[in-house]
Design a protein around this motif. Structure first.
Motif, PDB file in Angstrom:
ATOM      1  N   LYS A  34       0.964  -1.344  -0.392  1.00 34.96           N
ATOM      2  CA  LYS A  34      -0.060  -0.311  -0.311  1.00 34.96           C
ATOM      3  C   LYS A  34       1.285   0.999   0.088  1.00 34.96           C
ATOM      4  N   ILE A  35       0.389   2.201  -1.012  1.00 34.97           N
ATOM      5  CA  ILE A  35       1.229   3.354  -1.250  1.00 34.97           C
ATOM      6  C   ILE A  35       0.550   4.718  -0.910  1.00 34.97           C
ATOM      7  N   GLY A  72      -2.559  10.857  -2.672  1.00 32.11           N
ATOM      8  CA  GLY A  72      -3.295  10.244  -3.406  1.00 32.11           C
ATOM      9  C   GLY A  72      -3.222   8.577  -2.545  1.00 32.11           C
ATOM     10  N   GLN A  73      -3.925   7.633  -2.668  1.00 31.54           N
ATOM     11  CA  GLN A  73      -3.051   6.567  -2.155  1.00 31.54           C
ATOM     12  C   GLN A  73      -3.677   5.195  -3.229  1.00 31.54           C
ATOM     13  N   ILE A  74      -2.621   4.074  -3.013  1.00 34.63           N
ATOM     14  CA  ILE A  74      -2.951   2.455  -4.320  1.00 34.63           C
ATOM     15  C   ILE A  74      -2.061   1.883  -3.529  1.00 34.63           C
ATOM     16  N   VAL A  75      -2.669   0.174  -4.096  1.00 39.27           N
ATOM     17  CA  VAL A  75      -1.979  -0.244  -3.684  1.00 39.27           C
ATOM     18  C   VAL A  75      -1.917  -1.450  -5.053  1.00 39.27           C
ATOM     19  N   LEU A  76      -0.323  -1.801  -4.978  1.00 38.52           N
ATOM     20  CA  LEU A  76       0.334  -2.099  -6.144  1.00 38.52           C
ATOM     21  C   LEU A  76       0.970  -4.005  -6.171  1.00 38.52           C
ATOM     22  N   PRO A  77       0.532  -4.835  -6.575  1.00 37.27           N
ATOM     23  CA  PRO A  77       1.417  -5.929  -6.697  1.00 37.27           C
ATOM     24  C   PRO A  77       2.909  -6.027  -6.139  1.00 37.27           C
ATOM     25  N   ALA A  78       3.551  -6.881  -4.500  1.00 39.56           N
ATOM     26  CA  ALA A  78       4.508  -5.888  -4.321  1.00 39.56           C
ATOM     27  C   ALA A  78       5.896  -6.741  -5.143  1.00 39.56           C
ATOM     28  N   THR A  94       8.843   8.034 -11.937  1.00 37.14           N
ATOM     29  CA  THR A  94       8.217   8.821 -11.572  1.00 37.14           C
ATOM     30  C   THR A  94       6.512   7.580 -12.158  1.00 37.14           C
ATOM     31  N   LEU A  95       5.864   7.799 -10.874  1.00 37.55           N
ATOM     32  CA  LEU A  95       4.631   7.101 -10.116  1.00 37.55           C
ATOM     33  C   LEU A  95       3.481   7.681 -10.393  1.00 37.55           C
ATOM     34  N   GLU A  96       2.720   7.651 -11.181  1.00 41.80           N
ATOM     35  CA  GLU A  96       1.737   8.478 -11.560  1.00 41.80           C
ATOM     36  C   GLU A  96       0.385   7.363 -11.562  1.00 41.80           C
ATOM     37  N   VAL A  97      -1.156   7.879 -11.114  1.00 47.06           N
ATOM     38  CA  VAL A  97      -2.020   6.884 -11.130  1.00 47.06           C
ATOM     39  C   VAL A  97      -3.366   7.506 -11.886  1.00 47.06           C
ATOM     40  N   LEU A  98      -3.571   6.566 -13.194  1.00 52.67           N
ATOM     41  CA  LEU A  98      -4.106   7.138 -13.867  1.00 52.67           C
ATOM     42  C   LEU A  98      -5.809   6.558 -13.393  1.00 52.67           C
ATOM     43  N   GLU A  99      -6.647   5.948 -14.672  1.00 52.85           N
ATOM     44  CA  GLU A  99      -8.056   6.227 -14.144  1.00 52.85           C
ATOM     45  C   GLU A  99      -7.936   4.688 -14.106  1.00 52.85           C
ATOM     46  N   ASN A 100      -8.950   4.312 -12.950  1.00 56.06           N
ATOM     47  CA  ASN A 100      -9.589   2.769 -12.831  1.00 56.06           C
ATOM     48  C   ASN A 100      -8.330   2.258 -12.235  1.00 56.06           C
ATOM     49  N   ASN A 101      -7.794   3.126 -11.401  1.00 54.89           N
ATOM     50  CA  ASN A 101      -6.575   1.896 -10.519  1.00 54.89           C
ATOM     51  C   ASN A 101      -5.374   1.716 -11.865  1.00 54.89           C
TER      52      ASN A 101
END
Length: 376
Positions: A34-35, A72-78, A94-101
């Motif tokens: 979780k980020i 913001g926040q997101i969960v990515l496959p570790a 760079t990390l960016e959250v787009l649409e639909n996670n």
């Protein structure tokens, strides 16, 4: 959510929380990291059923060169995410959250898009707040874990023995572990006035905890709730479940009188046992024999399949009755390594009763117990 920073600094934090992430969990989201990004920095969280680790990377950390554009926040496959970041060709990413996670990871000419999960779906960590937590330097706690953790049981038949028993009483912290064949007990003084406790922490949790520390000189706060313990440093929260049940009364196992005592310098004794076990490891019976008389101390290793070894040991002094005793050399080496570079006194009752190893220097409250091997 969007941020950019130095890859190597981020990887250090990611590797720490990955210690708590298992691919075998029954809760799919827990295979992810979780980020959470806010104006102050990035919080990473990893968890399984036993431990949870949360680390914080501040925007004030100059080496990270962290630049936050959007929170913001997101969960990515570790595992997958970690491999991507590790293999990026450039130092910055760079990390960016787009649409639909969906998440875009960009570095140099490489551009990955991976699927994430909503951060709100991630289980909340327990809230553990103690008004007066016990505080220890990291190096003291790490040493305590090293001195006792190796003696926990590796078998689940008695789950309580897979943990280290911690008892705080009368301004002293006792840590003891046993697998019923050996025991290691260390006591350290606690200067601050804190509430007494009696808990058992899984040995595996403590191993991961000691590996997660990055600064030996910082303080770690220990807070306890009903079935959880929290180890807190400036940049890390490490949660572990506690083992349920009553730990056996190990005090009654430690003898108080002995018939034979011998003093050794630890590094020399370890070297001799390693030489003897070169042969015993090859055979079916991993046993070495120690013969003590008034004027000699001899170590024997015998493997009918390979051969035998005999070595006269260097020792500081010996008192008491002659004795022959057999033991598992691996147990003995593990016990001696926990003492480090010092003199120890090994105390025996008889060939069939457990023997103890203690520092010759009386100011250190540290005792180990090993059960001998009966040979007919």
């Amino acid at each position: 959510m969007k941020f950019s920073l130095k890859r190597t600094i981020f990887m250090q934090e990611l590797q720490t929380v990955q210690r708590a992430i298992s691919s075998k969990t029954t809760i799919p989201i827990l295979t992810g990291v979780k980020i959470v990004v806010n104006e102050e920095g990035i919080t990473l969280t990893g968890s399984n059923s036993d431990i949870s680790i949360e680390t914080f990377l501040s925007v004030q950390t100059e080496a990270a060169q962290l630049h936050i554009e959007q929170t913001g926040q997101i969960v990515l496959p570790a595992r997958f995410f970690s491999e991507i970041v590790r293999r990026l060709s450039e130092e910055d990413f760079t990390l960016e959250v787009l649409e639909n996670n969906q998440v875009a990871i960009t570095s140099g000419k490489a551009n990955f898009t991976i699927n994430g999960l909503d951060g709100d779906s991630y289980p909340h960590l327990p809230v553990i707040e103690s008004p007066n937590p016990i505080k220890l330097p990291v190096h003291v706690l790490s040493k305590l874990i090293t001195e006792t953790g190796f003696a926990v049981s590796q078998h689940e038949s008695r789950p309580i023995l897979t943990g280290v028993h911690f008892v705080l009483k009368d301004q002293k912290l006792l840590a003891v572990a046993t697998d019923s064949h050996r025991l290691s007990q260390r006591v350290i003084p606690i200067e601050q006035a804190v509430e007494n406790f009696d808990i058992v922490i899984p040995g595996k949790s403590l191993t991961e905890l000691s590996r997660s520390f990055t600064d030996e000189e910082e303080l770690v706060e220990i807070s306890i709730m009903e079935n959880q313990v929290l180890f807190k440093t400036e940049t890390m929260y490490f949660y572990s479940r506690l083992l349920e049940g009553n730990y056996p009364d190990t005090n009654r196992l430690i003898p108080s009188s002995f018939n034979t005592e011998i003093e050794f310098y630890v590094p020399k004794l370890i070297s001799a046992i390693e030489r003897a076990s070169l042969l015993t490891h090859e055979g079916r019976n991993n046993i070495v024999r120690l013969a003590i008389t008034d004027n000699s101390v001899v170590l024997y290793g015998n493997s009918p399949e390979v051969g035998k070894v005999e070595e006269s040991l260097n020792y500081e002094q010996v008192t008491g009755e002659p004795l022959e005793i057999s033991f598992n050399p691996d147990y003995m080496k593990a016990a001696l390594r926990a003492f480090g570079d010092m003199n120890v006194t090994v105390k025996f009752i008889s060939a069939v009763r457990p023997f103890t190893i203690e520092p010759t220097e009386n100011s250190i409250e540290f005792i180990q117990l090993i059960t001998p091997v009966r040979t007919n």
